[in-house]
Design a protein around this motif. Sequence first.
Motif, PDB file in Angstrom:
ATOM      1  N   LEU A 455       0.824  -1.134   0.148  1.00 51.17           N
ATOM      2  CA  LEU A 455      -0.089   0.042   0.193  1.00 51.17           C
ATOM      3  C   LEU A 455       0.844   1.372  -0.015  1.00 51.17           C
ATOM      4  O   LEU A 455       0.577   2.241  -0.879  1.00 51.17           O
ATOM      5  N   ARG A 456       2.083   1.166   0.776  1.00 53.08           N
ATOM      6  CA  ARG A 456       2.741   2.467   0.929  1.00 53.08           C
ATOM      7  C   ARG A 456       3.312   2.534  -0.610  1.00 53.08           C
ATOM      8  O   ARG A 456       3.738   3.673  -0.786  1.00 53.08           O
ATOM      9  N   GLU A 457       3.587   1.720  -1.520  1.00 51.27           N
ATOM     10  CA  GLU A 457       4.089   1.909  -2.961  1.00 51.27           C
ATOM     11  C   GLU A 457       3.237   2.222  -3.776  1.00 51.27           C
ATOM     12  O   GLU A 457       3.442   3.011  -4.822  1.00 51.27           O
ATOM     13  N   ARG A 458       1.931   1.736  -3.515  1.00 54.36           N
ATOM     14  CA  ARG A 458       0.660   2.096  -4.545  1.00 54.36           C
ATOM     15  C   ARG A 458      -0.245   2.957  -4.114  1.00 54.36           C
ATOM     16  O   ARG A 458      -1.217   3.304  -5.123  1.00 54.36           O
ATOM     17  N   VAL A 459      -0.310   3.269  -2.879  1.00 57.15           N
ATOM     18  CA  VAL A 459      -1.353   4.395  -2.627  1.00 57.15           C
ATOM     19  C   VAL A 459      -0.762   5.747  -2.372  1.00 57.15           C
ATOM     20  O   VAL A 459       0.218   5.908  -1.579  1.00 57.15           O
ATOM     21  N   HIS A 460      -1.329   6.783  -2.857  1.00 56.68           N
ATOM     22  CA  HIS A 460      -0.650   8.059  -2.923  1.00 56.68           C
ATOM     23  C   HIS A 460      -1.559   9.019  -2.507  1.00 56.68           C
ATOM     24  O   HIS A 460      -2.572   9.338  -3.075  1.00 56.68           O
ATOM     25  N   TYR A 461      -1.385   9.805  -1.329  1.00 58.17           N
ATOM     26  CA  TYR A 461      -2.237  10.766  -0.978  1.00 58.17           C
ATOM     27  C   TYR A 461      -1.443  12.205  -1.409  1.00 58.17           C
ATOM     28  O   TYR A 461      -0.445  12.438  -1.053  1.00 58.17           O
ATOM     29  N   ILE A 462      -2.170  12.846  -2.295  1.00 61.20           N
ATOM     30  CA  ILE A 462      -1.671  14.129  -2.914  1.00 61.20           C
ATOM     31  C   ILE A 462      -2.161  15.337  -2.222  1.00 61.20           C
ATOM     32  O   ILE A 462      -3.243  15.648  -2.150  1.00 61.20           O
ATOM     33  N   GLN A 463      -1.031  16.298  -1.737  1.00 66.70           N
ATOM     34  CA  GLN A 463      -1.524  17.364  -0.651  1.00 66.70           C
ATOM     35  C   GLN A 463      -2.138  18.405  -1.598  1.00 66.70           C
ATOM     36  O   GLN A 463      -1.897  18.759  -2.651  1.00 66.70           O
ATOM     37  N   ASP A 464      -2.862  19.305  -0.712  1.00 68.38           N
ATOM     38  CA  ASP A 464      -3.297  20.645  -1.168  1.00 68.38           C
ATOM     39  C   ASP A 464      -4.156  20.543  -2.280  1.00 68.38           C
ATOM     40  O   ASP A 464      -3.831  21.157  -3.421  1.00 68.38           O
ATOM     41  N   TYR A 465      -5.102  19.550  -2.426  1.00 70.87           N
ATOM     42  CA  TYR A 465      -5.911  19.503  -3.537  1.00 70.87           C
ATOM     43  C   TYR A 465      -6.577  20.823  -3.988  1.00 70.87           C
ATOM     44  O   TYR A 465      -7.169  21.659  -3.385  1.00 70.87           O
ATOM     45  N   ASP A 466      -6.563  21.101  -5.355  1.00 71.36           N
ATOM     46  CA  ASP A 466      -6.941  22.273  -5.891  1.00 71.36           C
ATOM     47  C   ASP A 466      -7.542  21.856  -7.212  1.00 71.36           C
ATOM     48  O   ASP A 466      -7.445  20.921  -7.757  1.00 71.36           O
ATOM     49  N   GLU A 467      -7.841  22.977  -8.060  1.00 72.96           N
ATOM     50  CA  GLU A 467      -8.429  22.775  -9.351  1.00 72.96           C
ATOM     51  C   GLU A 467      -7.449  22.228 -10.389  1.00 72.96           C
ATOM     52  O   GLU A 467      -7.745  21.193 -11.279  1.00 72.96           O
ATOM     53  N   THR A 468      -6.366  22.720 -10.212  1.00 73.63           N
ATOM     54  CA  THR A 468      -5.251  21.781 -11.033  1.00 73.63           C
ATOM     55  C   THR A 468      -4.858  20.485 -11.062  1.00 73.63           C
ATOM     56  O   THR A 468      -4.881  19.748 -12.017  1.00 73.63           O
ATOM     57  N   LEU A 469      -4.902  20.033  -9.659  1.00 73.14           N
ATOM     58  CA  LEU A 469      -4.835  18.360  -9.483  1.00 73.14           C
ATOM     59  C   LEU A 469      -6.081  17.672  -9.934  1.00 73.14           C
ATOM     60  O   LEU A 469      -6.014  16.722 -10.281  1.00 73.14           O
ATOM     61  N   GLY A 470      -7.135  18.461  -9.598  1.00 75.10           N
ATOM     62  CA  GLY A 470      -8.627  17.813  -9.779  1.00 75.10           C
ATOM     63  C   GLY A 470      -8.588  17.554 -11.376  1.00 75.10           C
ATOM     64  O   GLY A 470      -9.392  16.483 -12.041  1.00 75.10           O
ATOM     65  N   ARG A 471      -8.116  18.709 -12.295  1.00 73.56           N
ATOM     66  CA  ARG A 471      -8.299  18.225 -13.615  1.00 73.56           C
ATOM     67  C   ARG A 471      -7.486  17.414 -14.135  1.00 73.56           C
ATOM     68  O   ARG A 471      -7.780  16.490 -15.220  1.00 73.56           O
ATOM     69  N   ALA A 472      -6.152  17.330 -13.665  1.00 76.89           N
ATOM     70  CA  ALA A 472      -5.041  16.468 -13.887  1.00 76.89           C
ATOM     71  C   ALA A 472      -5.584  15.087 -13.755  1.00 76.89           C
ATOM     72  O   ALA A 472      -5.259  14.206 -14.445  1.00 76.89           O
ATOM     73  N   LEU A 473      -6.285  14.722 -12.649  1.00 75.40           N
ATOM     74  CA  LEU A 473      -6.818  13.370 -12.277  1.00 75.40           C
ATOM     75  C   LEU A 473      -7.858  13.118 -13.010  1.00 75.40           C
ATOM     76  O   LEU A 473      -7.931  11.807 -13.523  1.00 75.40           O
ATOM     77  N   ALA A 474      -8.786  14.029 -13.610  1.00 71.94           N
ATOM     78  CA  ALA A 474      -9.784  13.929 -14.385  1.00 71.94           C
ATOM     79  C   ALA A 474      -9.323  13.331 -15.975  1.00 71.94           C
ATOM     80  O   ALA A 474      -9.712  12.584 -16.255  1.00 71.94           O
ATOM     81  N   ILE A 475      -8.292  13.888 -16.356  1.00 70.36           N
ATOM     82  CA  ILE A 475      -7.650  13.572 -17.271  1.00 70.36           C
ATOM     83  C   ILE A 475      -6.843  12.431 -17.701  1.00 70.36           C
ATOM     84  O   ILE A 475      -6.842  11.782 -18.669  1.00 70.36           O
ATOM     85  N   GLY A 476      -6.097  12.391 -16.599  1.00 73.23           N
ATOM     86  CA  GLY A 476      -5.164  11.074 -16.425  1.00 73.23           C
ATOM     87  C   GLY A 476      -5.321   9.909 -15.872  1.00 73.23           C
ATOM     88  O   GLY A 476      -4.506   8.833 -16.199  1.00 73.23           O
ATOM     89  N   SER A 477      -6.004   9.596 -15.108  1.00 70.54           N
ATOM     90  CA  SER A 477      -6.339   8.504 -14.387  1.00 70.54           C
ATOM     91  C   SER A 477      -7.400   7.542 -15.073  1.00 70.54           C
ATOM     92  O   SER A 477      -8.097   8.102 -15.939  1.00 70.54           O
ATOM     93  N   ASP A 478      -7.798   6.334 -14.723  1.00 72.58           N
ATOM     94  CA  ASP A 478      -8.645   5.432 -15.555  1.00 72.58           C
ATOM     95  C   ASP A 478      -9.872   5.297 -14.865  1.00 72.58           C
ATOM     96  O   ASP A 478     -10.886   4.923 -15.602  1.00 72.58           O
ATOM     97  N   VAL A 479      -9.985   5.207 -13.561  1.00 74.95           N
ATOM     98  CA  VAL A 479     -11.198   4.829 -12.897  1.00 74.95           C
ATOM     99  C   VAL A 479     -11.425   5.759 -11.846  1.00 74.95           C
ATOM    100  O   VAL A 479     -10.570   6.069 -10.907  1.00 74.95           O
ATOM    101  N   ALA A 480     -12.439   6.461 -11.750  1.00 75.73           N
ATOM    102  CA  ALA A 480     -12.959   7.303 -10.605  1.00 75.73           C
ATOM    103  C   ALA A 480     -13.840   6.638  -9.560  1.00 75.73           C
ATOM    104  O   ALA A 480     -14.783   5.806  -9.692  1.00 75.73           O
ATOM    105  N   ILE A 481     -13.684   6.723  -8.249  1.00 71.43           N
ATOM    106  CA  ILE A 481     -14.465   6.160  -7.323  1.00 71.43           C
ATOM    107  C   ILE A 481     -15.120   7.106  -6.543  1.00 71.43           C
ATOM    108  O   ILE A 481     -14.694   8.216  -6.131  1.00 71.43           O
ATOM    109  N   ASN A 482     -16.559   7.006  -6.707  1.00 69.47           N
ATOM    110  CA  ASN A 482     -17.595   8.156  -5.966  1.00 69.47           C
ATOM    111  C   ASN A 482     -18.585   7.233  -5.336  1.00 69.47           C
ATOM    112  O   ASN A 482     -19.411   6.863  -5.876  1.00 69.47           O
ATOM    113  N   VAL A 483     -18.387   7.309  -4.076  1.00 65.85           N
ATOM    114  CA  VAL A 483     -19.133   6.560  -3.190  1.00 65.85           C
ATOM    115  C   VAL A 483     -20.018   7.246  -2.192  1.00 65.85           C
ATOM    116  O   VAL A 483     -19.976   6.741  -0.916  1.00 65.85           O
TER     117      VAL A 483
END
Length: 589
Positions: A455-483
């Motif tokens: 988990l330490r290798e594969r789970v990443h908590y990215i600090q200071d969430y903002d618009e730029t990070l939100g957009r980059a994740l929407a664009i570049g990751s594969d699966v979104a979890i909304n629960v």
Amino acid sequence: MGSYSYTNTSPYQPQDIEDASEFYDVIERSSLTHQLSESRPYVYWTMEIYDKANGIKGGGGLGVLAADTRRVAEKLEVPFVVVTPFYRSESHQKITDLAQTEYVEKVSPQEYGFHYIDEVSVSSAGFPDASLSVFRKTLGSTQFVTISEPNFGQLYEGEGSGDHRLYQEVALGFGGYKALKLLGIKPAVIQLNETATIFAALARLDELCANGMNLYEAIVYVRKHTLYTNHTLLQAAEPEFHRSQFEKLVLPNLKSNAVRCWLMEQFRNDRLRPNLLAIELTEAKNGVSKLHAHVANFRDRNNDKVKFHAITNGIDLETWVLPEILQAYREHAIIDKFGLPTEQCQEAISGLSAATIRSLKRTGRLELNRVLARRKDQYNNPVHLPEDALVFDFKRRFANYKRPHLPFERPEVLKQILLDSNAHYILAGKVHQGDHDMYQQLLTILKLVDSDPVLRERVHYIQDYDETLGRALAIGSDVAINVPIIGLEACGTSWEKDIANLKLLISTSDGGVADIKPIACLEVSGVSLEDETTSLYANMRRAAQIIANDELLTQHIHRQLTAYLPIISGARMLKDYLKFLFPARHTTK
């Protein structure tokens, strides 16, 4: 937000719109050419707006929605004014020893191209008048009109029912209304983005009565020209104020004795929730998804249930969608020049091939890694995701009802999914200041991750969430979890950005996702937390299988886009608001 830099020239070129009349004709409201103008615009009052490019950093989804609404209006040439505070200090997040801490940065309107206009004031009993600086910034057909003063404080500072919070709301309502008068702007219609903005309607009512209009005629006028957009599901969850607070902070700003008396009559047992004022002073009321409009439990002063019209939130596609994807939507005639889905949208979506989808997602991954290289994970290190890795993400405000803990309920199962799928899991989202339970939940999750080498290798908590990070994740990751817990999410828009960027969505049937029944994505279901956790893990495995198979990938992406793109479109959202507020004029022969 800064421009993309992974390519020298974006293939997407926005199509020019000559003026708003083109859009008005398309939505069958040609008369708006005469009803909306620079001096009589659509005015949008909001306590927060999340538009860092213009110097104002809101707290979450409410502010992101406000910023997108203005951007869409600008692109469509609609005369539109946002009235909002300019917060001169903004909060940022830092992780220290796996625990969230905050720090503050100072900002000023002049740094972001705002022009000082003049001062207006608001009054309070027993204190000198507070002087508010009015700043304006014009962007195409739209304007920011902001009020600010050095002691205004941060967004949502203090207790929800405290004096300072009430002062902020009074300053925005009465001060903002005075700022519009100073600029010669008379609203054609006012949209109140949540209850905290209600004092704008009260200021307008007071002006009408002070100028000689009968109280009840003035109430009718204000109701006819004001929309209350509600984002809260339970009336009791909203702040409540004591009569003495209104006597100190609100009454000194009212000139009309009739309005003062009417306002005091709204109290029950010396208490008042401002949402009751919003209900009384607005004829048009809307929830921000079909489910929200249906389940929102609000009562008027007679205890009758309030009816909310459903207008589901949308997003500004040009802000949030990878330019290459937006260009593909244009080339396949999926969306038109206004950002509205075309009549042949459903058939056109079927033309997106697996090869096209995969190529676009590779481009998006480059952008995500570019952003992550400049950010820090929970260990204060940058992150680089392998090109061939599957990436899950959870990116939203760190609130209990959104359940960021759900994927970590069974760590061994999560670990095996990540290993079997060659996957990484990105977690991003801040805890609101003062939410000590969620501070602890975040710390617990990060300690759990830290305790396991996989988990330490594969789970990443990215600090200071903002618009730029939100957009980059929407664009570049594969699966979104909304629960979110079903029934507690008003709409949400993160999932919309994900679907528009060709990601798979795993979600509960809540918020705007539930506009489609059954929901058109991988559904998390169950009658207990244990059932839902099992369902989530099964869907994570299923998502990995879908992404590995061309036929399944195109089938699921086509299904999501066909169902949700007409909802996601920000132009559709603005169309719905305009048609709701300006009904078609019927003529008789």
